[in-house]
Design a protein around this motif. Sequence first.
Motif, PDB file in Angstrom:
ATOM      1  N   ASP A  11     -56.704  45.900  -4.605  1.00 55.08           N
ATOM      2  CA  ASP A  11     -56.644  47.371  -4.594  1.00 55.08           C
ATOM      3  C   ASP A  11     -57.767  47.976  -5.426  1.00 55.08           C
ATOM      4  O   ASP A  11     -58.370  48.975  -5.042  1.00 55.08           O
ATOM      5  CB  ASP A  11     -55.287  47.858  -5.097  1.00 55.08           C
ATOM      6  CG  ASP A  11     -54.170  47.639  -4.098  1.00 55.08           C
ATOM      7  OD1 ASP A  11     -54.460  47.476  -2.888  1.00 55.08           O
ATOM      8  OD2 ASP A  11     -52.995  47.623  -4.522  1.00 55.08           O
ATOM      9  N   GLN A  62     -47.253  42.896  -5.860  1.00 53.58           N
ATOM     10  CA  GLN A  62     -48.069  43.870  -6.591  1.00 53.58           C
ATOM     11  C   GLN A  62     -49.042  43.214  -7.562  1.00 53.58           C
ATOM     12  O   GLN A  62     -50.207  43.585  -7.610  1.00 53.58           O
ATOM     13  CB  GLN A  62     -47.178  44.868  -7.326  1.00 53.58           C
ATOM     14  CG  GLN A  62     -47.947  45.880  -8.163  1.00 53.58           C
ATOM     15  CD  GLN A  62     -48.938  46.710  -7.366  1.00 53.58           C
ATOM     16  OE1 GLN A  62     -48.687  47.056  -6.225  1.00 53.58           O
ATOM     17  NE2 GLN A  62     -50.069  47.024  -7.961  1.00 53.58           N
ATOM     18  N   ARG A  87     -51.787  41.698  -5.609  1.00 58.77           N
ATOM     19  CA  ARG A  87     -52.527  42.689  -4.827  1.00 58.77           C
ATOM     20  C   ARG A  87     -53.421  43.582  -5.691  1.00 58.77           C
ATOM     21  O   ARG A  87     -54.426  44.122  -5.219  1.00 58.77           O
ATOM     22  CB  ARG A  87     -51.538  43.552  -4.040  1.00 58.77           C
ATOM     23  CG  ARG A  87     -52.224  44.438  -3.007  1.00 58.77           C
ATOM     24  CD  ARG A  87     -51.240  45.246  -2.184  1.00 58.77           C
ATOM     25  NE  ARG A  87     -50.547  46.215  -3.010  1.00 58.77           N
ATOM     26  CZ  ARG A  87     -49.230  46.351  -3.076  1.00 58.77           C
ATOM     27  NH1 ARG A  87     -48.438  45.600  -2.352  1.00 58.77           N
ATOM     28  NH2 ARG A  87     -48.679  47.260  -3.858  1.00 58.77           N
ATOM     29  N   ALA A  88     -53.112  43.734  -6.961  1.00 58.74           N
ATOM     30  CA  ALA A  88     -53.829  44.666  -7.842  1.00 58.74           C
ATOM     31  C   ALA A  88     -55.348  44.470  -7.843  1.00 58.74           C
ATOM     32  O   ALA A  88     -56.085  45.450  -7.724  1.00 58.74           O
ATOM     33  CB  ALA A  88     -53.273  44.590  -9.265  1.00 58.74           C
TER      34      ALA A  88
END
Length: 136
Positions: A99, A92, A95-96
Amino acid sequence: MRALLLTTALATALVLPGLAGAQQSLPTEPPPNPQKVVPDQRLENVNQRLLTASEQLHKAAEDRDKDHAARALDYAYDTVQEVRSVFAGLPQDQRAPYDQAFAEAERTLKTKDPAASAEALKQLRERVLDLVAGKG
Protein backbone atom coordinates in the motif's frame (compact mmCIF):
# COMPACT_ATOMS: atom_id res chain seq x y z
CA MET A 1 -9.97 -9.95 -12.42
CA ARG A 2 -7.19 -12.19 -13.77
CA ALA A 3 -8.87 -12.29 -17.14
CA LEU A 4 -9.10 -8.50 -17.13
CA LEU A 5 -5.38 -8.12 -16.42
CA LEU A 6 -4.49 -10.63 -19.12
CA THR A 7 -6.90 -9.11 -21.63
CA THR A 8 -5.61 -5.62 -20.94
CA ALA A 9 -1.98 -6.70 -21.29
CA LEU A 10 -2.72 -8.47 -24.57
CA ALA A 11 -4.79 -5.59 -25.94
CA THR A 12 -2.06 -3.14 -25.05
CA ALA A 13 0.53 -5.26 -26.80
CA LEU A 14 -1.61 -5.35 -29.93
CA VAL A 15 -2.54 -1.68 -29.90
CA LEU A 16 0.92 -0.33 -29.18
CA PRO A 17 3.37 -2.00 -31.57
CA GLY A 18 5.85 0.81 -30.93
CA LEU A 19 6.64 -0.65 -27.53
CA ALA A 20 8.90 -3.22 -29.14
CA GLY A 21 11.57 -0.57 -29.49
CA ALA A 22 11.22 0.75 -25.95
CA GLN A 23 14.07 0.74 -23.46
CA GLN A 24 12.83 -2.24 -21.51
CA SER A 25 11.33 -5.43 -22.83
CA LEU A 26 8.78 -7.83 -21.48
CA PRO A 27 10.44 -10.48 -19.35
CA THR A 28 10.85 -13.95 -20.76
CA GLU A 29 10.76 -15.64 -17.36
CA PRO A 30 8.26 -15.16 -14.56
CA PRO A 31 9.40 -13.09 -11.58
CA PRO A 32 10.53 -14.95 -8.46
CA ASN A 33 7.69 -15.72 -6.09
CA PRO A 34 9.21 -18.01 -3.44
CA GLN A 35 6.67 -17.11 -0.76
CA LYS A 36 3.71 -17.56 -3.15
CA VAL A 37 2.27 -14.21 -2.08
CA VAL A 38 0.02 -14.28 -5.14
CA PRO A 39 -0.37 -16.90 -7.89
CA ASP A 40 2.51 -16.88 -10.39
CA GLN A 41 0.25 -15.97 -13.34
CA ARG A 42 -1.14 -12.94 -11.52
CA LEU A 43 2.36 -11.83 -10.57
CA GLU A 44 3.49 -12.15 -14.16
CA ASN A 45 0.52 -10.03 -15.26
CA VAL A 46 1.38 -7.42 -12.59
CA ASN A 47 4.97 -7.35 -13.81
CA GLN A 48 3.99 -6.94 -17.45
CA ARG A 49 1.30 -4.35 -16.79
CA LEU A 50 3.61 -2.15 -14.69
CA LEU A 51 6.35 -2.45 -17.28
CA THR A 52 3.96 -1.54 -20.10
CA ALA A 53 2.57 1.46 -18.20
CA SER A 54 6.08 2.69 -17.44
CA GLU A 55 7.11 2.33 -21.08
CA GLN A 56 4.02 4.20 -22.30
CA LEU A 57 4.76 7.08 -19.94
CA HIS A 58 8.41 7.15 -20.98
CA LYS A 59 7.42 7.29 -24.65
CA ALA A 60 4.86 10.03 -23.93
CA ALA A 61 7.54 12.06 -22.16
CA GLU A 62 9.86 11.68 -25.14
CA ASP A 63 7.13 12.62 -27.64
CA ARG A 64 5.94 15.64 -25.60
CA ASP A 65 2.46 14.96 -26.95
CA LYS A 66 -0.21 16.05 -24.45
CA ASP A 67 -2.84 13.62 -25.78
CA HIS A 68 -0.40 10.71 -25.64
CA ALA A 69 0.63 11.76 -22.12
CA ALA A 70 -3.01 11.94 -20.98
CA ARG A 71 -3.74 8.45 -22.33
CA ALA A 72 -0.56 7.06 -20.77
CA LEU A 73 -1.39 8.65 -17.41
CA ASP A 74 -4.94 7.24 -17.51
CA TYR A 75 -3.54 3.80 -18.25
CA ALA A 76 -1.03 4.20 -15.42
CA TYR A 77 -3.77 5.17 -12.93
CA ASP A 78 -5.81 2.14 -14.00
CA THR A 79 -2.72 -0.04 -13.74
CA VAL A 80 -1.98 1.02 -10.18
CA GLN A 81 -5.58 0.28 -9.18
CA GLU A 82 -5.56 -3.12 -10.89
CA VAL A 83 -2.23 -4.06 -9.34
CA ARG A 84 -3.38 -2.85 -5.92
CA SER A 85 -6.41 -5.16 -6.20
CA VAL A 86 -4.12 -8.17 -6.71
CA PHE A 87 -2.69 -7.66 -3.22
CA ALA A 88 -5.94 -6.55 -1.52
CA GLY A 89 -6.55 -10.00 -0.05
CA LEU A 90 -3.32 -10.06 1.94
CA PRO A 91 -3.48 -9.60 5.72
CA GLN A 92 -3.07 -5.93 6.73
CA ASP A 93 0.45 -6.34 8.15
CA GLN A 94 1.61 -8.07 4.98
CA ARG A 95 -0.23 -5.62 2.70
CA ALA A 96 1.09 -2.42 4.33
CA PRO A 97 4.40 -2.20 2.38
CA TYR A 98 2.51 -2.72 -0.90
CA ASP A 99 0.00 0.00 0.00
CA GLN A 100 2.86 2.37 0.79
CA ALA A 101 4.49 1.65 -2.59
CA PHE A 102 1.18 2.22 -4.41
CA ALA A 103 0.59 5.51 -2.55
CA GLU A 104 4.06 6.79 -3.51
CA ALA A 105 3.45 6.00 -7.18
CA GLU A 106 0.02 7.66 -7.06
CA ARG A 107 1.50 10.85 -5.58
CA THR A 108 3.85 11.09 -8.54
CA LEU A 109 1.09 10.31 -11.05
CA LYS A 110 -0.92 13.23 -9.66
CA THR A 111 1.82 15.61 -10.84
CA LYS A 112 0.87 14.62 -14.41
CA ASP A 113 4.57 14.60 -15.34
CA PRO A 114 5.04 11.65 -17.72
CA ALA A 115 8.80 11.36 -17.16
CA ALA A 116 8.54 11.37 -13.36
CA SER A 117 5.52 9.04 -13.53
CA ALA A 118 7.42 6.61 -15.77
CA GLU A 119 10.20 6.46 -13.20
CA ALA A 120 7.68 6.07 -10.37
CA LEU A 121 6.03 3.08 -12.07
CA LYS A 122 9.42 1.55 -12.79
CA GLN A 123 10.27 1.90 -9.09
CA LEU A 124 6.85 0.55 -8.11
CA ARG A 125 7.44 -2.51 -10.30
CA GLU A 126 10.84 -3.11 -8.72
CA ARG A 127 9.46 -2.59 -5.21
CA VAL A 128 6.52 -4.96 -5.72
CA LEU A 129 8.79 -7.67 -7.17
CA ASP A 130 11.23 -7.23 -4.27
CA LEU A 131 8.41 -7.52 -1.73
CA VAL A 132 7.03 -10.65 -3.39
CA ALA A 133 10.51 -12.18 -3.51
CA GLY A 134 10.94 -11.50 0.20
CA LYS A 135 13.62 -8.83 -0.27
CA GLY A 136 11.60 -5.97 1.03
